[in-house]
Motif scaffolding. Structure first.
Motif, PDB file in Angstrom:
ATOM      1  N   UNK A  15       0.791  -1.171  -0.003  1.00 30.39           N
ATOM      2  CA  UNK A  15       0.074   0.063  -0.089  1.00 30.39           C
ATOM      3  C   UNK A  15       1.002   1.458  -0.032  1.00 30.39           C
ATOM      4  N   UNK A  16       2.042   1.095   0.349  1.00 24.93           N
ATOM      5  CA  UNK A  16       2.823   2.325   0.617  1.00 24.93           C
ATOM      6  C   UNK A  16       3.831   2.192  -0.753  1.00 24.93           C
ATOM      7  N   UNK A  17       4.724   2.955  -0.856  1.00 23.05           N
ATOM      8  CA  UNK A  17       5.978   2.907  -1.840  1.00 23.05           C
ATOM      9  C   UNK A  17       6.244   4.503  -2.530  1.00 23.05           C
ATOM     10  N   UNK A  18       7.160   4.506  -3.245  1.00 25.18           N
ATOM     11  CA  UNK A  18       7.491   5.660  -3.836  1.00 25.18           C
ATOM     12  C   UNK A  18       6.721   6.138  -5.003  1.00 25.18           C
ATOM     13  N   UNK A  19       5.972   7.073  -4.934  1.00 27.63           N
ATOM     14  CA  UNK A  19       4.969   7.472  -5.834  1.00 27.63           C
ATOM     15  C   UNK A  19       5.836   8.186  -7.094  1.00 27.63           C
ATOM     16  N   UNK A  24       7.681   7.193 -12.591  1.00 27.34           N
ATOM     17  CA  UNK A  24       8.905   6.755 -13.569  1.00 27.34           C
ATOM     18  C   UNK A  24       8.908   5.427 -14.421  1.00 27.34           C
ATOM     19  N   UNK A  25       8.338   4.387 -13.524  1.00 28.89           N
ATOM     20  CA  UNK A  25       8.237   3.172 -14.269  1.00 28.89           C
ATOM     21  C   UNK A  25       6.948   3.020 -14.893  1.00 28.89           C
ATOM     22  N   UNK A  31       6.449   4.194 -22.569  1.00 26.74           N
ATOM     23  CA  UNK A  31       7.208   4.595 -23.967  1.00 26.74           C
ATOM     24  C   UNK A  31       7.515   3.297 -24.531  1.00 26.74           C
ATOM     25  N   UNK A  32       8.085   2.485 -23.833  1.00 26.41           N
ATOM     26  CA  UNK A  32       8.671   1.118 -24.335  1.00 26.41           C
ATOM     27  C   UNK A  32       7.502   0.441 -25.271  1.00 26.41           C
ATOM     28  N   UNK A  65      10.797  -3.095 -13.817  1.00 22.91           N
ATOM     29  CA  UNK A  65      11.718  -2.793 -12.415  1.00 22.91           C
ATOM     30  C   UNK A  65      12.564  -3.788 -12.322  1.00 22.91           C
ATOM     31  N   UNK A  66      12.397  -4.982 -12.559  1.00 23.40           N
ATOM     32  CA  UNK A  66      13.627  -6.216 -12.304  1.00 23.40           C
ATOM     33  C   UNK A  66      14.641  -5.770 -13.351  1.00 23.40           C
TER      34      UNK A  66
END
Length: 87
Positions: A15-19, A24-25, A31-32, A65-66
């Protein structure tokens, strides 16, 4: 953690995380999808598995991300320089 909304049922990873990182991801994935044939094939494969486009993009973001996290970690690691020899 299981989450449901009407007919949709999926697992919430965190539920948390870096917005900013999530944004960016998302930008990288979109784009890809537009320009990279490998990524377009990946999305097509996920869609044929029965996933919705939204679920497929979530999978793609994890895939991206991986792929990029090891590069970020090596970029943030300080370079080890050889000791100078007095001379």
């Amino acid at each position: 953690m299981e989450v449901t909304s009407g007919q949709t049922q999926r697992r919430r990873l965190n539920r948390g995380g870096d917005r900013q990182a999530n944004a960016a991801l998302w930008r990288i994935a979109i784009t890809r999808l537009r320009w990279d044939p490998r990524t377009q094939d990946y999305l097509a494969r996920r869609l044929t598995e029965g996933k919705t486009r939204r679920e497929a993009v979530r999978c793609l973001k994890r895939y991206v991300a991986r792929e990029i996290v090891p590069h970020i970690h090596t970029a943030n690691t300080p370079a080890v320089s050889a000791p100078s020899i007095p001379g």
